[in-house]
Design a protein around this motif. Structure first.
Motif, PDB file in Angstrom:
ATOM      1  N   ALA A  26      -9.934   9.272  -0.791  1.00 44.12           N
ATOM      2  CA  ALA A  26      -8.806   9.133   0.237  1.00 44.12           C
ATOM      3  C   ALA A  26      -7.556  10.235  -0.081  1.00 44.12           C
ATOM      4  O   ALA A  26      -7.300  10.719   1.005  1.00 44.12           O
ATOM      5  CB  ALA A  26      -8.133   7.687   0.018  1.00 44.12           C
ATOM      6  N   VAL A  27      -7.407  10.884  -1.148  1.00 44.95           N
ATOM      7  CA  VAL A  27      -6.413  11.854  -1.461  1.00 44.95           C
ATOM      8  C   VAL A  27      -6.983  13.147  -1.022  1.00 44.95           C
ATOM      9  O   VAL A  27      -6.336  14.022  -0.474  1.00 44.95           O
ATOM     10  CB  VAL A  27      -6.207  11.776  -2.924  1.00 44.95           C
ATOM     11  CG1 VAL A  27      -5.385  13.332  -3.192  1.00 44.95           C
ATOM     12  CG2 VAL A  27      -5.683  10.614  -3.661  1.00 44.95           C
ATOM     13  N   GLU A  28      -8.468  13.438  -1.127  1.00 46.34           N
ATOM     14  CA  GLU A  28      -9.106  14.620  -0.568  1.00 46.34           C
ATOM     15  C   GLU A  28      -8.876  14.534   0.775  1.00 46.34           C
ATOM     16  O   GLU A  28      -8.599  15.746   1.565  1.00 46.34           O
ATOM     17  CB  GLU A  28     -10.566  14.658  -0.838  1.00 46.34           C
ATOM     18  CG  GLU A  28     -10.528  14.905  -2.450  1.00 46.34           C
ATOM     19  CD  GLU A  28     -12.200  14.810  -2.752  1.00 46.34           C
ATOM     20  OE1 GLU A  28     -12.648  15.210  -3.870  1.00 46.34           O
ATOM     21  OE2 GLU A  28     -12.981  13.932  -2.190  1.00 46.34           O
ATOM     22  N   HIS A  29      -9.140  13.618   1.613  1.00 47.92           N
ATOM     23  CA  HIS A  29      -8.844  13.378   3.080  1.00 47.92           C
ATOM     24  C   HIS A  29      -7.582  13.989   3.468  1.00 47.92           C
ATOM     25  O   HIS A  29      -7.229  14.595   4.508  1.00 47.92           O
ATOM     26  CB  HIS A  29      -9.450  12.092   3.548  1.00 47.92           C
ATOM     27  CG  HIS A  29      -9.250  11.909   5.006  1.00 47.92           C
ATOM     28  ND1 HIS A  29      -9.856  12.603   5.831  1.00 47.92           N
ATOM     29  CD2 HIS A  29      -8.085  11.534   5.633  1.00 47.92           C
ATOM     30  CE1 HIS A  29      -9.491  12.296   7.229  1.00 47.92           C
ATOM     31  NE2 HIS A  29      -8.639  11.585   7.054  1.00 47.92           N
ATOM     32  N   ALA A  33      -6.717  17.073   5.877  1.00 46.21           N
ATOM     33  CA  ALA A  33      -5.980  16.725   6.968  1.00 46.21           C
ATOM     34  C   ALA A  33      -4.662  17.282   7.161  1.00 46.21           C
ATOM     35  O   ALA A  33      -4.060  17.579   8.131  1.00 46.21           O
ATOM     36  CB  ALA A  33      -6.022  15.066   7.218  1.00 46.21           C
ATOM     37  N   PHE A  34      -3.884  17.442   6.236  1.00 43.36           N
ATOM     38  CA  PHE A  34      -2.522  18.028   6.172  1.00 43.36           C
ATOM     39  C   PHE A  34      -2.271  19.226   5.299  1.00 43.36           C
ATOM     40  O   PHE A  34      -1.494  18.928   4.276  1.00 43.36           O
ATOM     41  CB  PHE A  34      -1.385  16.925   5.882  1.00 43.36           C
ATOM     42  CG  PHE A  34      -1.432  15.425   6.891  1.00 43.36           C
ATOM     43  CD1 PHE A  34      -1.242  15.660   7.917  1.00 43.36           C
ATOM     44  CD2 PHE A  34      -2.318  14.573   6.658  1.00 43.36           C
ATOM     45  CE1 PHE A  34      -1.322  14.448   8.981  1.00 43.36           C
ATOM     46  CE2 PHE A  34      -2.482  13.451   7.255  1.00 43.36           C
ATOM     47  CZ  PHE A  34      -1.980  13.504   8.583  1.00 43.36           C
ATOM     48  N   PRO A  35      -2.972  20.023   5.356  1.00 41.64           N
ATOM     49  CA  PRO A  35      -3.218  21.300   4.571  1.00 41.64           C
ATOM     50  C   PRO A  35      -1.245  21.665   4.290  1.00 41.64           C
ATOM     51  O   PRO A  35      -1.309  22.599   3.114  1.00 41.64           O
ATOM     52  CB  PRO A  35      -4.033  22.254   5.094  1.00 41.64           C
ATOM     53  CG  PRO A  35      -3.777  22.138   6.355  1.00 41.64           C
ATOM     54  CD  PRO A  35      -3.807  20.574   6.747  1.00 41.64           C
ATOM     55  N   ARG A  57      -8.269  21.425  -8.029  1.00 44.49           N
ATOM     56  CA  ARG A  57      -8.762  22.839  -8.043  1.00 44.49           C
ATOM     57  C   ARG A  57      -9.292  23.192  -6.536  1.00 44.49           C
ATOM     58  O   ARG A  57      -9.184  24.438  -6.123  1.00 44.49           O
ATOM     59  CB  ARG A  57      -9.923  22.846  -8.690  1.00 44.49           C
ATOM     60  CG  ARG A  57      -9.720  22.706 -10.255  1.00 44.49           C
ATOM     61  CD  ARG A  57      -9.312  23.800 -11.163  1.00 44.49           C
ATOM     62  NE  ARG A  57      -9.926  25.195 -10.906  1.00 44.49           N
ATOM     63  CZ  ARG A  57     -10.639  25.641 -11.571  1.00 44.49           C
ATOM     64  NH1 ARG A  57     -10.615  25.115 -12.913  1.00 44.49           N
ATOM     65  NH2 ARG A  57     -11.179  26.995 -11.251  1.00 44.49           N
ATOM     66  N   LYS A  58      -9.498  22.113  -5.812  1.00 46.20           N
ATOM     67  CA  LYS A  58     -10.160  22.341  -4.374  1.00 46.20           C
ATOM     68  C   LYS A  58      -9.211  22.633  -3.352  1.00 46.20           C
ATOM     69  O   LYS A  58      -9.186  22.870  -2.249  1.00 46.20           O
ATOM     70  CB  LYS A  58     -11.173  21.542  -4.171  1.00 46.20           C
ATOM     71  CG  LYS A  58     -12.278  21.297  -5.004  1.00 46.20           C
ATOM     72  CD  LYS A  58     -12.965  22.525  -5.364  1.00 46.20           C
ATOM     73  CE  LYS A  58     -14.106  22.428  -6.121  1.00 46.20           C
ATOM     74  NZ  LYS A  58     -14.663  23.424  -6.993  1.00 46.20           N
ATOM     75  N   LEU A  62      -2.456  20.079  -3.668  1.00 46.88           N
ATOM     76  CA  LEU A  62      -2.593  18.707  -4.617  1.00 46.88           C
ATOM     77  C   LEU A  62      -2.262  18.869  -5.927  1.00 46.88           C
ATOM     78  O   LEU A  62      -2.665  19.944  -6.430  1.00 46.88           O
ATOM     79  CB  LEU A  62      -3.986  18.291  -4.535  1.00 46.88           C
ATOM     80  CG  LEU A  62      -4.419  17.068  -5.437  1.00 46.88           C
ATOM     81  CD1 LEU A  62      -3.485  15.971  -5.055  1.00 46.88           C
ATOM     82  CD2 LEU A  62      -5.582  16.414  -5.412  1.00 46.88           C
ATOM     83  N   LEU A  63      -1.257  18.180  -6.328  1.00 51.67           N
ATOM     84  CA  LEU A  63      -0.636  18.501  -7.669  1.00 51.67           C
ATOM     85  C   LEU A  63      -0.806  17.161  -8.563  1.00 51.67           C
ATOM     86  O   LEU A  63      -0.301  15.998  -8.246  1.00 51.67           O
ATOM     87  CB  LEU A  63       0.864  18.905  -7.735  1.00 51.67           C
ATOM     88  CG  LEU A  63       1.460  18.887  -9.093  1.00 51.67           C
ATOM     89  CD1 LEU A  63       0.999  19.978  -9.951  1.00 51.67           C
ATOM     90  CD2 LEU A  63       3.145  18.976  -8.829  1.00 51.67           C
TER      91      LEU A  63
END
Length: 79
Positions: A26-29, A33-35, A57-58, A62-63
């Motif tokens: 869900a976090v990856e999505h 979706a919102f770069p 890392r990807k 994201l922190l």
């Protein structure tokens, strides 16, 4: 709090929440979706921590921050 299970013990009211595995997907999505948005995340489950670090890392937006008390507790590693 990603991974919280609300009101496991309702008699304890606000202290009655438990924990389980969260969904790093869900976090990856959200990150994909919102770069242009930045996300800070921490997960309650020790099992999720490595997956969250790999996701960070990807995704540059994201922190990973903090460490939930139960993850950093000597007693929780004695299972």
């Amino acid at each position: 709090m990603i991974g919280v299970k609300r009101q496991v013990n309702p008699q304890l009211r606000m202290a009655g929440d438990g924990m389980g595995r969260g969904s790093v997907e869900a976090v990856e999505h959200l990150c994909a979706a919102f770069p242009k948005n930045k996300f800070m995340a921490t997960l309650l489950s020790r099992e999720n921590q490595h997956q969250l670090c790999v996701a960070a890392r990807k995704f540059r937006n994201l922190l990973v921050f903090g460490c939930w008390w139960f993850v950093n507790n000597r007693a929780s590693s004695r299972r």
